[in-house]
Scaffold this active site. Structure first.
Site, PDB file in Angstrom:
ATOM      1  N   ARG A  16       0.840  -1.201   0.000  1.00  0.00           N
ATOM      2  CA  ARG A  16       0.000   0.000   0.000  1.00  0.00           C
ATOM      3  C   ARG A  16       0.874   1.250   0.000  1.00  0.00           C
ATOM      4  NH1 ARG A  16      -1.813   0.772   4.341  1.00  0.00           N
ATOM      5  NH2 ARG A  16      -1.171  -1.093   5.471  1.00  0.00           N
ATOM      6  N   TYR A  40      -1.645  -3.374  -7.014  1.00  0.00           N
ATOM      7  CA  TYR A  40      -1.386  -4.170  -5.824  1.00  0.00           C
ATOM      8  C   TYR A  40      -2.485  -4.104  -4.764  1.00  0.00           C
ATOM      9  CZ  TYR A  40       0.973  -6.573  -2.156  1.00  0.00           C
ATOM     10  OH  TYR A  40       1.280  -7.495  -1.204  1.00  0.00           O
ATOM     11  N   GLY A  41      -2.856  -5.242  -4.240  1.00  0.00           N
ATOM     12  CA  GLY A  41      -3.657  -5.398  -3.022  1.00  0.00           C
ATOM     13  C   GLY A  41      -4.542  -4.220  -2.649  1.00  0.00           C
ATOM     14  N   LYS A  68      -9.779  -2.235   1.568  1.00  0.00           N
ATOM     15  CA  LYS A  68      -9.464  -1.106   2.446  1.00  0.00           C
ATOM     16  C   LYS A  68     -10.203   0.168   2.015  1.00  0.00           C
ATOM     17  CE  LYS A  68      -7.233  -3.669   5.078  1.00  0.00           C
ATOM     18  NZ  LYS A  68      -5.876  -4.144   5.137  1.00  0.00           N
ATOM     19  N   HIS A  92     -10.559  -2.325  11.386  1.00  0.00           N
ATOM     20  CA  HIS A  92      -9.493  -3.205  10.886  1.00  0.00           C
ATOM     21  C   HIS A  92      -9.301  -4.336  11.901  1.00  0.00           C
ATOM     22  CE1 HIS A  92      -5.027  -3.458   9.357  1.00  0.00           C
ATOM     23  NE2 HIS A  92      -5.808  -4.256   8.665  1.00  0.00           N
ATOM     24  N   SER A 107      -1.376  -3.615  10.309  1.00  0.00           N
ATOM     25  CA  SER A 107      -1.046  -4.507   9.198  1.00  0.00           C
ATOM     26  C   SER A 107       0.175  -5.360   9.531  1.00  0.00           C
ATOM     27  CB  SER A 107      -0.766  -3.669   7.950  1.00  0.00           C
ATOM     28  OG  SER A 107      -1.907  -2.908   7.651  1.00  0.00           O
ATOM     29  N   ALA A 108       0.077  -6.636   9.170  1.00  0.00           N
ATOM     30  CA  ALA A 108       1.157  -7.602   9.399  1.00  0.00           C
ATOM     31  C   ALA A 108       1.540  -7.719  10.876  1.00  0.00           C
ATOM     32  CB  ALA A 108       2.386  -7.286   8.531  1.00  0.00           C
ATOM     33  N   CYS A 109       0.551  -7.630  11.756  1.00  0.00           N
ATOM     34  CA  CYS A 109       0.803  -7.792  13.190  1.00  0.00           C
ATOM     35  C   CYS A 109      -0.008  -8.927  13.792  1.00  0.00           C
ATOM     36  CB  CYS A 109       0.552  -6.490  13.933  1.00  0.00           C
ATOM     37  SG  CYS A 109       1.787  -5.246  13.554  1.00  0.00           S
ATOM     38  N   GLY A 110      -0.511  -9.853  12.978  1.00  0.00           N
ATOM     39  CA  GLY A 110      -1.024 -11.092  13.552  1.00  0.00           C
ATOM     40  C   GLY A 110      -2.528 -11.319  13.512  1.00  0.00           C
ATOM     41  N   ASP A 162      -9.574  -9.697   8.758  1.00  0.00           N
ATOM     42  CA  ASP A 162      -9.001  -8.357   8.497  1.00  0.00           C
ATOM     43  C   ASP A 162      -9.962  -7.203   8.778  1.00  0.00           C
ATOM     44  OD1 ASP A 162      -6.617  -6.980   7.548  1.00  0.00           O
ATOM     45  OD2 ASP A 162      -7.774  -6.412   5.777  1.00  0.00           O
ATOM     46  N   ASN A 173       6.269  -8.565   1.956  1.00  0.00           N
ATOM     47  CA  ASN A 173       4.817  -8.337   1.885  1.00  0.00           C
ATOM     48  C   ASN A 173       4.179  -9.191   0.795  1.00  0.00           C
ATOM     49  OD1 ASN A 173       2.380  -7.087   2.740  1.00  0.00           O
ATOM     50  ND2 ASN A 173       2.513  -5.624   1.035  1.00  0.00           N
ATOM     51  N   SER A 174       4.787 -10.338   0.473  1.00  0.00           N
ATOM     52  CA  SER A 174       4.129 -11.231  -0.490  1.00  0.00           C
ATOM     53  C   SER A 174       2.834 -11.739   0.146  1.00  0.00           C
ATOM     54  CB  SER A 174       5.051 -12.387  -0.871  1.00  0.00           C
ATOM     55  OG  SER A 174       5.550 -13.032   0.280  1.00  0.00           O
ATOM     56  N   ARG A 175       1.856 -12.014  -0.699  1.00  0.00           N
ATOM     57  CA  ARG A 175       0.512 -12.312  -0.195  1.00  0.00           C
ATOM     58  C   ARG A 175      -0.089 -13.534  -0.884  1.00  0.00           C
ATOM     59  NH1 ARG A 175      -1.761  -8.811   4.008  1.00  0.00           N
ATOM     60  NH2 ARG A 175      -0.063  -7.361   4.304  1.00  0.00           N
ATOM     61  N   GLY A 192      -0.505 -20.360  18.292  1.00  0.00           N
ATOM     62  CA  GLY A 192      -1.525 -21.145  18.995  1.00  0.00           C
ATOM     63  C   GLY A 192      -1.566 -20.847  20.492  1.00  0.00           C
ATOM     64  N   ASP A 193      -0.396 -20.571  21.052  1.00  0.00           N
ATOM     65  CA  ASP A 193      -0.340 -20.320  22.495  1.00  0.00           C
ATOM     66  C   ASP A 193      -1.032 -19.009  22.881  1.00  0.00           C
ATOM     67  OD1 ASP A 193       0.988 -22.673  23.457  1.00  0.00           O
ATOM     68  OD2 ASP A 193       2.753 -21.979  22.358  1.00  0.00           O
TER      69      ASP A 193
HETATM   70  P1  GTP Z   1      -2.552  -7.730   7.356  1.00  0.00           P
HETATM   71  O1  GTP Z   1      -3.072  -8.742   6.401  1.00  0.00           O
HETATM   72  O2  GTP Z   1      -1.409  -6.936   6.803  1.00  0.00           O
HETATM   73  O3  GTP Z   1      -3.601  -6.850   7.926  1.00  0.00           O
HETATM   74  O4  GTP Z   1      -1.795  -8.545   8.537  1.00  0.00           O
HETATM   75  P2  GTP Z   1      -2.261  -9.443   9.771  1.00  0.00           P
HETATM   76  O5  GTP Z   1      -2.496  -8.566  10.948  1.00  0.00           O
HETATM   77  O6  GTP Z   1      -3.345 -10.366   9.387  1.00  0.00           O
HETATM   78  O7  GTP Z   1      -0.910 -10.260  10.117  1.00  0.00           O
HETATM   79  P3  GTP Z   1      -0.572 -11.818   9.989  1.00  0.00           P
HETATM   80  O8  GTP Z   1      -1.428 -12.682  10.855  1.00  0.00           O
HETATM   81  O9  GTP Z   1      -0.525 -12.175   8.553  1.00  0.00           O
HETATM   82  O10 GTP Z   1       0.897 -11.854  10.613  1.00  0.00           O
HETATM   83  C1  GTP Z   1       1.954 -11.069  10.104  1.00  0.00           C
HETATM   84  C2  GTP Z   1       3.284 -11.613  10.567  1.00  0.00           C
HETATM   85  O11 GTP Z   1       3.339 -11.690  11.987  1.00  0.00           O
HETATM   86  C3  GTP Z   1       3.565 -13.019  10.042  1.00  0.00           C
HETATM   87  O12 GTP Z   1       4.891 -13.087   9.565  1.00  0.00           O
HETATM   88  C4  GTP Z   1       3.388 -13.906  11.251  1.00  0.00           C
HETATM   89  O13 GTP Z   1       4.199 -15.037  11.186  1.00  0.00           O
HETATM   90  C5  GTP Z   1       3.732 -12.976  12.424  1.00  0.00           C
HETATM   91  N1  GTP Z   1       2.951 -13.324  13.631  1.00  0.00           N
HETATM   92  C6  GTP Z   1       1.627 -13.504  13.711  1.00  0.00           C
HETATM   93  N2  GTP Z   1       1.237 -13.860  14.955  1.00  0.00           N
HETATM   94  C7  GTP Z   1       2.366 -13.904  15.690  1.00  0.00           C
HETATM   95  C8  GTP Z   1       2.629 -14.208  17.070  1.00  0.00           C
HETATM   96  O14 GTP Z   1       1.747 -14.517  17.866  1.00  0.00           O
HETATM   97  N3  GTP Z   1       3.936 -14.122  17.466  1.00  0.00           N
HETATM   98  C9  GTP Z   1       4.930 -13.793  16.608  1.00  0.00           C
HETATM   99  N4  GTP Z   1       6.187 -13.738  17.092  1.00  0.00           N
HETATM  100  N5  GTP Z   1       4.726 -13.510  15.302  1.00  0.00           N
HETATM  101  C10 GTP Z   1       3.458 -13.562  14.859  1.00  0.00           C
HETATM  102  C1  SPV Z   2      -3.021  -4.526   5.174  1.00  0.00           C
HETATM  103  O1  SPV Z   2      -2.031  -3.900   4.730  1.00  0.00           O
HETATM  104  O2  SPV Z   2      -3.529  -4.249   6.291  1.00  0.00           O
HETATM  105  C2  SPV Z   2      -3.603  -5.639   4.398  1.00  0.00           C
HETATM  106  C3  SPV Z   2      -3.115  -5.857   3.030  1.00  0.00           C
HETATM  107  O3  SPV Z   2      -4.496  -6.311   4.895  1.00  0.00           O
HETATM  108  S1  SPV Z   2      -3.817  -4.753   1.876  1.00  0.00           S
HETATM  109  O4  SPV Z   2      -4.998  -5.394   1.300  1.00  0.00           O
HETATM  110  O5  SPV Z   2      -2.813  -4.501   0.857  1.00  0.00           O
HETATM  111  O6  SPV Z   2      -4.230  -3.540   2.550  1.00  0.00           O
HETATM  112 MN    MN Z   3      -5.099  -5.555   6.925  1.00  0.00          MN
END
Ligand code: GTP
Ligand code: SPV
Ligand code: MN
Length: 582
Positions: free
Chosen positions: A70, A198-199, A207, A227, A249-252, A276, A364-366, A490-491
């Site tokens: 993005r 892209y996405g 979004k 979100h 984003s990308a925080c789990g 999401d 950020n590969s998806r 999982g934990d």
């Molecule tokens: P968007 O799709 O960007 O909105 O991201 P998201 O919030 O759905 O994040 P996603 O679950 O795809 O996780 C992003 C990254 O964080 C990945 O590389 C995961 O492996 C890592 N991750 C997710 N959960 C955990 C966790 O509990 N602990 C750790 N250490 N890493 C995690």
């Molecule tokens: C994010 O960035 O929070 C995503 C991927 O979920 S995108 O659809 O590119 O916004």
């Molecule tokens: Mn997202």
């Protein structure tokens, strides 16, 4: 084909006069149509077929190397008054923005086909769902929308029946980053996106519509577009709870939504409602209900494996589109964190050697898959009234400071906790990675209006209900010299269990200035190799560091000046006073 909705018909004509496509194609949303698109893209090289035996019906798409995430600096909210967009958004005057875009869109589809995609965000029959139509010249966008939304004839019938839809116009243009813009016109319910394939820049239902435009509508109509993931948890007694959680984003989010209980959690079942986006509505009894407006996932690939996220791993073994991953010597997709396979080609298509610094998949590969691929997709995800929410959770990626989990003192304090979310930036958006930034409610890139008004809106919920979910904050990402302290994945159910016990008033907690923290013995660590010292560290509140954090938050809030709700400042003051009193 065309439509009986005259507004839609004339808008499509208008757009085609501006963009001059060779053909116009109305998408019906059938499987056959999807397969035709795939064949066409295999022919043009937009897609590559992956190993047909091990990854049936899976494809690789490589986006332009300048177009991999993005672009927040090129994303605009165009309202008459710049104050309505707020300091949290880039703003442009709507007239100026339209003029700029008119020039860029002029003749931009010459030699291409214009696809018209009617879609419905949310279950087709739900009152809570909202429709839109995306016009695009990208077959990749069509294929992704097919997997991720309810699109085609059914959505079109709904639009014809009820009228009113969000208008999204997208063109990949010539991918010149200087001519790339993602613009939103909330008053017109219009989105115009050009220069990116892209996405989140191009799949306008996600979004752009389901968060930026929807949040603006939600303000007027008294609901929330967030979100957030939605996860359904069934305990061994058969009681069911739904938790909605907002992480940047990308925080789990995807990982938590697809969580697999640890071995010690016999009898627990976890199912995914959404990964999401959540739309939250209050019923007459003051209960919050949530729907997931999407029907598929656009998930982060790196790190996905059978140990950490088995459901996602299984979901991407067939009928998936991979964007910007690497390739193995036997034509399988490959990414960092995948446990087997011999990678030889990187996401740009270059042959590279394995080694310490080699990166095969873009960070950020998806993957794009239908939610039906998820073995734990919940039937309730299609429920037209949504699911009742027991707890709201905010979180961020913080290597220091933020404890594993804490509970806010009440709703208004919880709004402060959400508004105070800070997180290390990730590869999901173009820019520096790993720097802490304020990301209130994980909505910094997605709130379609002034955050000050958004917080006022959030605060108003406590005046409408005394039956609201409790609000929590979690952080899976605390580090020490050995890396992440908490095992995560999982934990994380161990933390959700504590949250649910707090919701049921089953256990007490330690009151601190920032909220209620677990007593270490109340987090079930049986079977975990975590030391008591590490657990103590995870639930420690360092007063001096929190005083500094709160000062930083206060400074951030000041950007919102007199529009900032008084109540939020009051909550802030209460925390500061409690910290100083200790
Ligand atoms: P968007 O799709 O960007 O909105 O991201 P998201 O919030 O759905 O994040 P996603 O679950 O795809 O996780 C992003 C990254 O964080 C990945 O590389 C995961 O492996 C890592 N991750 C997710 N959960 C955990 C966790 O509990 N602990 C750790 N250490 N890493 C995690
Ligand atoms: C994010 O960035 O929070 C995503 C991927 O979920 S995108 O659809 O590119 O916004
Ligand atoms: Mn997202």
């Amino acid at each position: 084909m065309s439509t009986s909705n005259t507004e839609l018909q004339s808008w499509v004509e208008e757009v085609s006069e501006m963009t001059k496509p060779d053909n116009i194609y109305w998408c019906n949303g059938s499987k056959e149509e999807y397969e035709e698109f795939i064949q066409q893209m295999l022919g043009t090289g937009d897609l590559m077929q992956l190993n047909e035996e091990t990854f049936p019906n899976c494809y690789l798409h490589r986006s332009d190397p300048s177009d991999v995430a993005r672009v927040e600096h090129l994303t605009f909210i165009c309202t008459e008054d710049s104050e309505d967009a707020g300091p949290n958004n880039n703003w442009m005057d709507p007239k100026e923005a339209h003029e700029k875009l008119d020039q860029l869109f002029e003749n931009c589809m010459e030699g291409r086909t214009m696809y018209v995609i009617p879609y419905c965000m949310g279950p087709i029959g739900s009152e809570l769902s909202r429709c839109g139509v995306e016009i695009t010249d990208s077959p990749y966008v069509v294929a992704n929308m097919y997997l991720m939304t309810r699109m085609g004839n059914e959505a079109l019938s709904r639009i014809e029946k009820e009228g009113g839809f969000v208008k999204g116009i997208h063109s990949t243009g010539d991918l010149d980053p200087d001519k790339r813009f993602i613009m939103h016109f909330p008053d017109e319910k219009v989105i115009r996106s050009i220069g990116s394939g892209y996405g989140g820049n191009a799949l306008l239902g996600k979004k752009c519509h389901a968060l930026r435009i929807a949040s603006y509508q939600a303000l007027e109509e008294k609901w929330l577009a967030e979100h957030m993931l939605i996860v359904e948890i069934e305990n061994p007694q058969g009681e069911i709870f739904n938790i909605a959680a907002a992480f940047p984003s990308a925080c789990g989010k995807t990982n938590l939504a697809m969580l697999i209980p640890p071995d010690e959690y016999k009898g627990w079942k976890v199912r995914t409602i959404g990964d999401d986006i959540a739309w939250l509505h209050m019923d007459d009894g003051g209960q919050i209900w949530a729907i997931n407006p999407e029907a598929g996932y656009f998930g982060v690939v790196p790190g996905t494996n059978e140990d950490d996220n088995e459901n996602a791993y299984k979901a991407i073994q067939s009928n998936a589109i991979f964007t910007n991953v690497g390739l193995t010597d036997n034509n399988e997709p490959w990414w960092e964190g995948r446990k087997d396979g011999n990678p030889v080609i990187d996401w740009k298509g270059d042959k590279i050697e394995q080694g310490e610094n080699a990166v095969f998949a873009h960070p950020n590969s998806r993957f794009t898959v239908s939610a039906k691929n998820n073995p734990k997709y919940s039937d309730l995800a299609d429920s037209s009234k949504g699911v009742p929410i027991s707890a709201i959770v905010f979180g961020g990626r913080r290597s220091e400071l933020a404890p594993l989990v804490y509970e806010s003192k009440d709703w208004n304090h919880g709004v402060l906790v959400g508004a105070s979310v800070g997180s290390e930036t990730t590869a999901a958006a173009i820019g520096e990675v790993g720097v802490i930034r304020r990301d209130p409610m994980a909505m910094k890139p997605f709130c379609g209006y002034n955050f000050a008004d958004y917080w006022t809106h959030w605060l108003s919920f406590s005046e409408r209900s005394d039956n609201l979910p409790k609000i929590f904050h979690v952080n899976w990402f605390r580090k020490n010299e050995n890396g992440f302290i908490w095992p995560g994945f999982g934990d994380n159910l161990r933390v959700l269990e504590w949250i649910l016990k707090r919701c049921n008033n089953e256990i007490d907690a330690q009151e601190t200035p920032i909220g209620f923290l677990p007593k270490t013995e109340d987090i079930n660590t049986s079977g975990l190799k975590i030391t008591d010292e590490a657990m103590e560290e995870l639930v420690l509140v360092d007063n001096q560091k929190w005083i500094d954090e709160m000062a930083g938050i206060r400074e951030y809030f000041e950007e919102y000046e007199e529009r900032l709700p008084e109540k939020l400042l009051e909550e802030h003051t209460k925390v500061i006073e409690a910290l100083n009193a200790e």
